[in-house]
Write an enzyme that holds these catalytic residues in place. Structure first.
Site, mmCIF file in Angstrom:
data_model
loop_
_atom_site.group_PDB
_atom_site.id
_atom_site.type_symbol
_atom_site.label_atom_id
_atom_site.label_comp_id
_atom_site.label_asym_id
_atom_site.label_seq_id
_atom_site.Cartn_x
_atom_site.Cartn_y
_atom_site.Cartn_z
ATOM 1 N N LEU A 27 0.843 -1.210 0.019
ATOM 2 C CA LEU A 27 -0.076 0.061 -0.036
ATOM 3 C C LEU A 27 0.987 1.369 -0.036
ATOM 4 O O LEU A 27 0.486 2.372 -0.633
ATOM 5 C CB LEU A 27 -1.010 -0.133 1.222
ATOM 6 C CG LEU A 27 -2.141 -1.184 1.339
ATOM 7 C CD1 LEU A 27 -2.591 -0.946 2.724
ATOM 8 C CD2 LEU A 27 -2.683 -1.068 0.201
ATOM 9 N N GLY A 28 2.106 1.309 0.741
ATOM 10 C CA GLY A 28 2.996 2.310 0.685
ATOM 11 C C GLY A 28 4.363 1.876 1.185
ATOM 12 O O GLY A 28 4.448 1.202 1.831
ATOM 13 N N ARG A 29 5.186 2.780 0.827
ATOM 14 C CA ARG A 29 6.363 2.318 1.294
ATOM 15 C C ARG A 29 7.366 3.695 1.683
ATOM 16 O O ARG A 29 7.126 4.985 0.950
ATOM 17 C CB ARG A 29 7.442 1.466 0.350
ATOM 18 C CG ARG A 29 8.946 1.408 0.732
ATOM 19 C CD ARG A 29 9.539 0.619 0.050
ATOM 20 N NE ARG A 29 8.884 -0.922 0.036
ATOM 21 C CZ ARG A 29 9.704 -1.812 1.163
ATOM 22 N NH1 ARG A 29 10.965 -1.312 1.862
ATOM 23 N NH2 ARG A 29 9.342 -2.833 1.247
ATOM 24 N N ASP A 86 2.172 17.515 8.290
ATOM 25 C CA ASP A 86 2.257 16.915 6.880
ATOM 26 C C ASP A 86 1.057 16.824 6.012
ATOM 27 O O ASP A 86 0.799 15.592 5.574
ATOM 28 C CB ASP A 86 2.948 15.638 7.141
ATOM 29 C CG ASP A 86 3.941 15.147 5.774
ATOM 30 O OD1 ASP A 86 4.019 16.229 4.962
ATOM 31 O OD2 ASP A 86 4.357 14.209 5.819
ATOM 32 N N PHE A 100 11.648 4.265 6.280
ATOM 33 C CA PHE A 100 11.560 3.665 7.615
ATOM 34 C C PHE A 100 10.292 2.863 8.060
ATOM 35 O O PHE A 100 10.183 2.360 8.935
ATOM 36 C CB PHE A 100 11.926 4.633 8.765
ATOM 37 C CG PHE A 100 12.929 5.249 8.712
ATOM 38 C CD1 PHE A 100 14.326 4.838 8.760
ATOM 39 C CD2 PHE A 100 13.046 6.802 8.378
ATOM 40 C CE1 PHE A 100 15.476 5.846 8.539
ATOM 41 C CE2 PHE A 100 14.023 7.509 8.211
ATOM 42 C CZ PHE A 100 15.204 6.863 8.051
ATOM 43 N N ALA A 101 9.495 2.784 6.942
ATOM 44 C CA ALA A 101 8.398 1.896 7.053
ATOM 45 C C ALA A 101 7.817 1.296 5.817
ATOM 46 O O ALA A 101 8.088 1.762 4.579
ATOM 47 C CB ALA A 101 7.263 2.881 7.751
ATOM 48 N N VAL A 102 6.984 0.421 5.859
ATOM 49 C CA VAL A 102 6.234 -0.268 4.664
ATOM 50 C C VAL A 102 4.832 -0.469 5.213
ATOM 51 O O VAL A 102 4.761 -0.988 6.478
ATOM 52 C CB VAL A 102 6.962 -1.385 4.287
ATOM 53 C CG1 VAL A 102 7.238 -2.359 5.258
ATOM 54 C CG2 VAL A 102 6.255 -1.845 2.876
ATOM 55 N N VAL A 103 3.754 -0.470 4.458
ATOM 56 C CA VAL A 103 2.376 -0.647 4.703
ATOM 57 C C VAL A 103 1.672 -1.827 3.758
ATOM 58 O O VAL A 103 2.106 -1.574 2.653
ATOM 59 C CB VAL A 103 1.534 0.639 4.570
ATOM 60 C CG1 VAL A 103 -0.041 0.360 4.888
ATOM 61 C CG2 VAL A 103 2.187 1.974 5.542
ATOM 62 N N LYS A 151 1.012 -1.460 9.252
ATOM 63 C CA LYS A 151 2.202 -0.613 9.071
ATOM 64 C C LYS A 151 3.232 -0.899 9.815
ATOM 65 O O LYS A 151 3.606 -0.894 11.195
ATOM 66 C CB LYS A 151 1.765 0.856 9.443
ATOM 67 C CG LYS A 151 2.768 2.110 9.319
ATOM 68 C CD LYS A 151 2.275 3.541 9.556
ATOM 69 C CE LYS A 151 3.212 4.646 9.394
ATOM 70 N NZ LYS A 151 2.770 5.694 9.787
#
Length: 397
Positions: A50-52, A169, A55-58, A73
């Site tokens: 879903l997203g990257r 943000d 420092f994180a990936v979903v 997440k």
């Protein structure tokens, strides 16, 4: 108060999200941090992430017991050699604080391993609103869509502001939709840069995504709720026109455009947008923070309180009829000063909108007059990493 749990300590509930630590971070949570393997309770859905971010990936996941869909997440606790667990705790605390607000993504539960924390979040099937912002005109938001969605965004932001939370943000990538067709409701996500800001305290940090940062961020002046309101002004501009108002060829040029208030409200960019919507944006894109409209004031603006907006197709039709009347020598009713369109800034003509990111999202909306000016300056819609790289930002949720 119960101290925060560490991996292997049993996963009992932690304290309520009321304590505020240094740098505007909340330090206490009430969510039970689970330490058993995440895969025991959830299975990851096949397909793309879903997203990257750095420092994180979903990833989309399915709860094994219920079959319900969620977004997981996965967040690294160490970033650039530093322990950032407390930043993740802060994000959890903010989500807890907003758990009853319908316009903020819901936190389901939290897991922790030796290297990462996993936030199990509500799944928003409609994806980011950025997809509609960069779509062709017939697929993009119409003004009535933006009215409804912006009202929801403002209600969510007003809730956060009344609880001393500034998001810092707000951008199309951090506003999700519950469904794409029919167009659903919004969910505000990604509180990795958020801070607690109280009237009695000053907070100065360089943070945010370049195209959306407020002038006070660039001048290192205190952050306030007005910092979010600037971003909402930029966001509204983008949702209505598909154009990023301050974007330059590089970050330095973008920052210069922001600090010098170099933006256009020309007929070309706002040819199908009402004067009331333009006035709404102008109440937010104001250099001095104290002069910007608050979330509460925005919700009372005529653009969001009037019962209807003239159909953009009808407005274009009327404009064509006026043009035909002029060609035939017929008289055209004089437009009062109260309904005149903003003057065109001839120095800037938008030629095209290009998405630049780690992958291409496809051709964006183009101006109807792009071929009329060979020296046109392109405005590019970039998906930038936030300025504060230690905190994740370029990913969904």
């Amino acid at each position: 108060m119960i101290p925060l749990e560490k991996p292997g300590s049993g996963g009992s509930p932690s304290a309520a999200a009321s304590g505020s630590g240094p740098g505007g971070l909340l330090t206490e949570i009430r969510t039970a941090i689970r330490t058993e393997p995440f895969q025991d309770c959830y299975s990851l859905s096949p397909g793309r992430e879903l997203g990257r971010g750095k420092f994180a990936v979903v990833r989309k996941c399915i709860q094994k017991d219920s079959g319900k869909e969620f977004a997981a997440k996965f967040m690294r606790k160490r970033r650039k050699g530093q322990d950032c667990r407390m930043e993740i705790i802060h994000e959890i605390a903010v989500l807890e604080l907003a758990q009853d607000n319908p316009w903020v993504i819901n936190l389901h539960e939290v897991y922790e391993t030796s290297s990462e924390m996993i936030l199990v979040l509500e799944y928003a099937a409609g994806g980011e609103i950025s997809d509609q912002c960069v779509a062709d005109r017939d697929e993009a938001f119409n003004e009535k869509d933006v009215q409804r969605l912006m009202r929801q965004i403002l209600e969510g932001v007003h809730f956060l502001h009344t609880h001393d939370v500034v998001h810092l943000d707000l951008k199309p990538q951090n506003i999700l939709l519950t469904s794409e067709s029919p167009l659903g409701d919004i969910k505000i996500v990604d509180f990795g840069l958020s801070r607690i800001v109280k009237n009695s305290e000053e907070l100065r940090e360089i943070m945010g995504t370049p195209e959306y940062v407020a002038p006070e961020i660039l001048s290192y002046d205190p952050i306030s709720m007005a910092t979010d309101m600037w971003s909402i002004g930029v966001l509204t501009y983008v949702m209505l026109t598909g154009i990023s108002p301050f974007l330059g060829d590089n970050k330095q040029e973008t920052f210069l455009n922001i600090s010098q208030m170099n933006l256009s409200y020309s007929e070309e960019e706002f040819d199908t947008v009402s004067e009331s919507a333009v006035d709404f944006i102008k109440k937010l894109l104001v250099k001095k923070p104290e002069d910007r409209a608050t979330a509460e004031e925005c919700l009372k603006h005529p653009w969001l309180t009037q019962s209807s907006i003239q159909d953009p197709v009808l407005r274009v039709k009327e404009a064509l009829e006026e043009a035909n009347a002029l060609q035939k020598g017929d008289s055209v009713p004089e437009i009062s000063s109260a309904t005149e369109k903003p003057g065109t800034e001839e120095s800037i003509v938008t030629e095209e909108l290009i998405v630049v990111t780690s992958y291409t999202l496809g051709q964006c909306r183009q101006s109807e007059k792009e071929k009329m000016e060979q020296k046109a300056i392109s405005k590019r819609f970039k998906f930038e990493e936030p300025l504060l790289q230690e905190i994740p930002g370029e990913f969904i949720y």
